[in-house]
Write a protein that holds these residues in place. Structure first.
Motif, PDB file in Angstrom:
ATOM      1  N   LYS A 159     -28.689  -7.444  45.317  1.00 30.79           N
ATOM      2  CA  LYS A 159     -27.914  -8.336  46.188  1.00 30.79           C
ATOM      3  C   LYS A 159     -28.649  -9.648  46.458  1.00 30.79           C
ATOM      4  CE  LYS A 159     -24.490  -5.441  46.760  1.00 30.79           C
ATOM      5  NZ  LYS A 159     -24.332  -4.707  48.024  1.00 30.79           N
ATOM      6  N   ILE A 160     -29.900  -9.569  46.885  1.00 28.14           N
ATOM      7  CA  ILE A 160     -30.631 -10.803  47.186  1.00 28.14           C
ATOM      8  C   ILE A 160     -30.886 -11.577  45.897  1.00 28.14           C
ATOM      9  CG2 ILE A 160     -32.901  -9.683  47.102  1.00 28.14           C
ATOM     10  CD1 ILE A 160     -31.808 -12.670  49.340  1.00 28.14           C
ATOM     11  N   GLU A 161     -31.115 -10.850  44.806  1.00 26.40           N
ATOM     12  CA  GLU A 161     -31.339 -11.521  43.519  1.00 26.40           C
ATOM     13  C   GLU A 161     -30.111 -12.328  43.094  1.00 26.40           C
ATOM     14  OE1 GLU A 161     -34.105  -7.968  43.544  1.00 26.40           O
ATOM     15  OE2 GLU A 161     -32.046  -8.384  44.172  1.00 26.40           O
ATOM     16  N   ALA A 162     -28.922 -11.760  43.326  1.00 29.88           N
ATOM     17  CA  ALA A 162     -27.684 -12.463  42.970  1.00 29.88           C
ATOM     18  C   ALA A 162     -27.520 -13.722  43.812  1.00 29.88           C
ATOM     19  CB  ALA A 162     -26.489 -11.536  43.147  1.00 29.88           C
ATOM     20  N   GLN A 163     -27.867 -13.630  45.087  1.00 26.04           N
ATOM     21  CA  GLN A 163     -27.760 -14.800  45.963  1.00 26.04           C
ATOM     22  C   GLN A 163     -28.741 -15.890  45.530  1.00 26.04           C
ATOM     23  OE1 GLN A 163     -27.805 -14.185  50.171  1.00 26.04           O
ATOM     24  NE2 GLN A 163     -26.293 -12.537  50.126  1.00 26.04           N
ATOM     25  N   ILE A 164     -29.956 -15.483  45.175  1.00 24.89           N
ATOM     26  CA  ILE A 164     -30.960 -16.450  44.720  1.00 24.89           C
ATOM     27  C   ILE A 164     -30.482 -17.150  43.454  1.00 24.89           C
ATOM     28  CG2 ILE A 164     -33.273 -16.654  43.707  1.00 24.89           C
ATOM     29  CD1 ILE A 164     -34.129 -14.384  45.626  1.00 24.89           C
ATOM     30  N   THR A 165     -29.948 -16.382  42.506  1.00 23.82           N
ATOM     31  CA  THR A 165     -29.485 -16.959  41.241  1.00 23.82           C
ATOM     32  C   THR A 165     -28.382 -17.978  41.473  1.00 23.82           C
ATOM     33  OG1 THR A 165     -30.089 -14.974  39.997  1.00 23.82           O
ATOM     34  CG2 THR A 165     -28.447 -16.431  39.009  1.00 23.82           C
ATOM     35  N   ALA A 166     -27.415 -17.612  42.303  1.00 24.41           N
ATOM     36  CA  ALA A 166     -26.320 -18.534  42.590  1.00 24.41           C
ATOM     37  C   ALA A 166     -26.830 -19.789  43.291  1.00 24.41           C
ATOM     38  CB  ALA A 166     -25.269 -17.837  43.455  1.00 24.41           C
ATOM     39  N   ALA A 167     -27.808 -19.609  44.177  1.00 25.10           N
ATOM     40  CA  ALA A 167     -28.321 -20.737  44.958  1.00 25.10           C
ATOM     41  C   ALA A 167     -29.084 -21.729  44.090  1.00 25.10           C
ATOM     42  CB  ALA A 167     -29.212 -20.221  46.087  1.00 25.10           C
ATOM     43  N   TRP A 168     -30.003 -21.238  43.240  1.00 25.31           N
ATOM     44  CA  TRP A 168     -30.793 -22.192  42.451  1.00 25.31           C
ATOM     45  C   TRP A 168     -29.934 -22.877  41.395  1.00 25.31           C
ATOM     46  CZ3 TRP A 168     -31.979 -22.768  37.329  1.00 25.31           C
ATOM     47  CH2 TRP A 168     -31.868 -21.673  36.476  1.00 25.31           C
ATOM     48  N   LEU A 209     -39.242 -22.090  42.293  1.00 22.87           N
ATOM     49  CA  LEU A 209     -39.384 -22.916  43.488  1.00 22.87           C
ATOM     50  C   LEU A 209     -38.161 -22.805  44.386  1.00 22.87           C
ATOM     51  CD1 LEU A 209     -40.867 -26.058  41.730  1.00 22.87           C
ATOM     52  CD2 LEU A 209     -42.102 -24.342  43.042  1.00 22.87           C
ATOM     53  N   LEU A 210     -36.971 -22.882  43.768  1.00 23.42           N
ATOM     54  CA  LEU A 210     -35.753 -22.807  44.571  1.00 23.42           C
ATOM     55  C   LEU A 210     -35.474 -21.397  45.063  1.00 23.42           C
ATOM     56  CD1 LEU A 210     -33.443 -25.275  42.606  1.00 23.42           C
ATOM     57  CD2 LEU A 210     -34.919 -25.705  44.588  1.00 23.42           C
ATOM     58  N   ALA A 211     -35.991 -20.396  44.354  1.00 22.02           N
ATOM     59  CA  ALA A 211     -35.920 -19.027  44.889  1.00 22.02           C
ATOM     60  C   ALA A 211     -36.703 -18.944  46.183  1.00 22.02           C
ATOM     61  CB  ALA A 211     -36.461 -18.034  43.861  1.00 22.02           C
ATOM     62  N   SER A 229     -41.292 -32.296  47.569  1.00 19.96           N
ATOM     63  CA  SER A 229     -41.573 -31.225  46.615  1.00 19.96           C
ATOM     64  C   SER A 229     -40.276 -30.506  46.279  1.00 19.96           C
ATOM     65  CB  SER A 229     -42.588 -30.238  47.194  1.00 19.96           C
ATOM     66  OG  SER A 229     -42.014 -29.510  48.276  1.00 19.96           O
ATOM     67  N   LYS A 230     -40.249 -29.859  45.136  1.00 18.72           N
ATOM     68  CA  LYS A 230     -39.014 -29.188  44.729  1.00 18.72           C
ATOM     69  C   LYS A 230     -38.671 -28.043  45.683  1.00 18.72           C
ATOM     70  CE  LYS A 230     -39.592 -30.652  39.969  1.00 18.72           C
ATOM     71  NZ  LYS A 230     -40.745 -31.521  40.295  1.00 18.72           N
ATOM     72  N   THR A 231     -39.681 -27.345  46.198  1.00 12.92           N
ATOM     73  CA  THR A 231     -39.425 -26.299  47.187  1.00 12.92           C
ATOM     74  C   THR A 231     -38.923 -26.915  48.485  1.00 12.92           C
ATOM     75  OG1 THR A 231     -41.289 -25.098  46.214  1.00 12.92           O
ATOM     76  CG2 THR A 231     -40.376 -24.223  48.249  1.00 12.92           C
ATOM     77  N   GLY A 232     -39.500 -28.051  48.860  1.00 10.32           N
ATOM     78  CA  GLY A 232     -39.084 -28.728  50.082  1.00 10.32           C
ATOM     79  C   GLY A 232     -37.675 -29.267  49.996  1.00 10.32           C
ATOM     80  N   LEU A 233     -37.354 -29.947  48.893  1.00 14.29           N
ATOM     81  CA  LEU A 233     -36.003 -30.507  48.777  1.00 14.29           C
ATOM     82  C   LEU A 233     -34.961 -29.404  48.640  1.00 14.29           C
ATOM     83  CD1 LEU A 233     -34.767 -30.572  45.578  1.00 14.29           C
ATOM     84  CD2 LEU A 233     -36.633 -32.191  45.317  1.00 14.29           C
ATOM     85  N   GLY A 234     -35.364 -28.281  48.018  1.00 12.92           N
ATOM     86  CA  GLY A 234     -34.446 -27.150  47.926  1.00 12.92           C
ATOM     87  C   GLY A 234     -34.125 -26.581  49.300  1.00 12.92           C
ATOM     88  N   LEU A 235     -35.156 -26.419  50.134  1.00 11.25           N
ATOM     89  CA  LEU A 235     -34.932 -25.904  51.488  1.00 11.25           C
ATOM     90  C   LEU A 235     -34.035 -26.847  52.273  1.00 11.25           C
ATOM     91  CD1 LEU A 235     -35.396 -23.937  53.797  1.00 11.25           C
ATOM     92  CD2 LEU A 235     -37.558 -25.119  54.282  1.00 11.25           C
ATOM     93  N   CYS A 236     -34.284 -28.152  52.175  1.00  9.56           N
ATOM     94  CA  CYS A 236     -33.432 -29.111  52.888  1.00  9.56           C
ATOM     95  C   CYS A 236     -31.979 -28.961  52.445  1.00  9.56           C
ATOM     96  CB  CYS A 236     -33.915 -30.537  52.643  1.00  9.56           C
ATOM     97  SG  CYS A 236     -35.519 -30.928  53.386  1.00  9.56           S
ATOM     98  N   ARG A 237     -31.769 -28.785  51.151  1.00  5.72           N
ATOM     99  CA  ARG A 237     -30.399 -28.633  50.621  1.00  5.72           C
ATOM    100  C   ARG A 237     -29.743 -27.377  51.197  1.00  5.72           C
ATOM    101  NH1 ARG A 237     -27.395 -29.356  45.705  1.00  5.72           N
ATOM    102  NH2 ARG A 237     -25.586 -27.985  45.858  1.00  5.72           N
ATOM    103  N   TYR A 238     -30.449 -26.243  51.183  1.00  5.65           N
ATOM    104  CA  TYR A 238     -29.855 -25.000  51.678  1.00  5.65           C
ATOM    105  C   TYR A 238     -29.601 -25.068  53.181  1.00  5.65           C
ATOM    106  CZ  TYR A 238     -31.231 -23.238  47.091  1.00  5.65           C
ATOM    107  OH  TYR A 238     -31.397 -23.073  45.731  1.00  5.65           O
ATOM    108  N   LEU A 239     -30.499 -25.719  53.906  1.00  7.05           N
ATOM    109  CA  LEU A 239     -30.286 -25.887  55.348  1.00  7.05           C
ATOM    110  C   LEU A 239     -29.087 -26.789  55.626  1.00  7.05           C
ATOM    111  CD1 LEU A 239     -33.998 -26.388  56.492  1.00  7.05           C
ATOM    112  CD2 LEU A 239     -32.538 -24.461  57.124  1.00  7.05           C
ATOM    113  N   PHE A 240     -28.824 -27.727  54.715  1.00  7.70           N
ATOM    114  CA  PHE A 240     -27.759 -28.705  54.890  1.00  7.70           C
ATOM    115  C   PHE A 240     -26.380 -28.135  54.548  1.00  7.70           C
ATOM    116  CE2 PHE A 240     -25.201 -32.331  53.332  1.00  7.70           C
ATOM    117  CZ  PHE A 240     -25.328 -33.219  54.395  1.00  7.70           C
TER     118      PHE A 240
END
Length: 353
Positions: free
Chosen positions: A300-309, A148-150, A177-188
């Motif tokens: 590269k994108i996979e590493a960013q996703i892992t760090a983000a979630w 979801l956070l990916a 939703s977990k996808t929604g709250l994740g997006l809000c966090r990354y945007l913030f």
């Protein structure tokens, strides 16, 4: 082998079945599924099963009944391939069932299921990642949050890639939703940003979303008329056509882009009236992954996703209660609550077959 079948034409209808496991063919491995998560994401898989192909991953012999994919962890219990040895644990895409037989191959994308019926399906869903033995809580958080956070992070990356379409506000539908709250966090997260974040949710979930602290404004669905009339992007996690129509009608030409991500409100998806403003476009996360792999190279994108979630997972206990249910058959009730929109957003449901 136990499986949960879902009526492909009435996705709240399920039934548990027991089938005879087939002997392994050469190059195959049998995986016993240890645990998997159930979230609104799985409802989207069912609702978009025909349009995007989710029913094709784990085909059944029963016409009109399919298996909804889930994310989880499994252990190799039998092997007729040199690629995987018994005891190896793998995280990835599984059926809502007690086991899966795969045809593993190692390649440039890592370990994949090379079964013929999965050859034309998106690579990201065919990959399996070896994971170590560790606390069960690690498996649970990974299955609940990583997929979801990916998606959340890839939406964020896609918005940055498009300069947020020139928007002054980004409206996140179904922000609980977990996808929604994740997006809000990354945007913030950016210290300097040119947009406001608006979380859109139900009245019952407003306090939960507001308490997370990642939205500048939290509005309920009956407050759409209160949106600022400024250049906006709408990211829709629910697929509720009534909400979408009202939002489009409120913002009209100020809506610069409308993105459809999830279908948790799948039974309210069919539009009842023509939409004003831009035509909604479906966001398909694997496409953004493929784009970044081509631009940045593999990994590269996979590493960013892992760090983000993992940033969000580190504080998950502050806002999510993990509930573990024993037995494949327990998935029926959990899935039904999600499909009917009755699940508590604070709960992270895990099934241990």
């Amino acid at each position: 082998m136990q499986q949960i079948l879902v009526n492909q034409n009435a996705i709240t209808e399920t039934r548990a079945v027991t089938t005879q496991a087939e002997p392994l063919a050469p190059r195959q491995a049998r995986l016993a599924i240890e645990s998997f998560a159930l979230t609104s994401n799985n409802v989207t898989y069912a609702a978009a099963g025909f349009d995007i192909g989710y029913w094709q991953f784990f085909p059944t012999s029963e016409n009109g009944w399919g298996i909804v994919p889930v994310w989880g962890t499994a252990r190799v219990v039998e092997s007729r391939t040199d690629v995987l040895s018994v005891g190896t644990r793998l995280y990835g895409f599984y059926p809502m069932a007690s086991e899966l037989v795969i045809t593993p191959e190692n390649g440039s994308a890592g370990l994949v299921d090379a079964a013929a019926h999965r050859a034309k399906l998106p690579l990201i869903y065919n990959q399996y990642t070896p994971v170590k033995n560790g606390p069960a809580s690690e498996d649970h958080l990974r299955a609940l949050l990583q997929p979801l956070l990916a998606t959340s992070y890839l939406i964020y990356d896609w918005l940055q890639d498009n300069d947020c379409f020139g928007a002054d506000q980004i409206i996140v539908g179904s922000a609980s939703s977990k996808t929604g709250l994740g997006l809000c966090r990354y945007l913030f997260e950016p210290k300097e940003r040119a947009y406001q974040i608006v979380g859109l949710t139900s009245a019952g979930n407003r306090a939960f979303v507001k308490g997370l602290g990642h939205c500048d404004t939290v509005l309920t669905y009956d407050q759409i008329a209160d949106l600022d009339h400024v250049p906006s992007v709408y990211v829709d996690m629910s697929g509720n056509s009534t909400v979408k129509a009202e939002l489009h009608g409120t913002l009209k030409h100020q809506l610069k882009h409308s993105s459809a991500v999830g279908l948790s409100h799948w039974n309210q998806f069919t539009p009842t009236t023509p939409l004003e403003g831009p035509k909604p476009q479906f966001f398909f996360a694997p496409s953004q992954v493929a784009k970044r792999r081509q631009e940045w190279g593999p990994g590269k994108i996979e590493a960013q996703i892992t760090a983000a979630w993992k940033r969000i997972a580190a504080s998950a206990s502050d806002w999510m209660d993990v509930q573990v249910h024993e037995g494949v058959e327990a998935a029926e009730g959990v899935y039904a609550a999600l499909a009917k929109g009755e699940a508590d957003p604070k709960i992270g449901a895990v099934i241990r077959p």
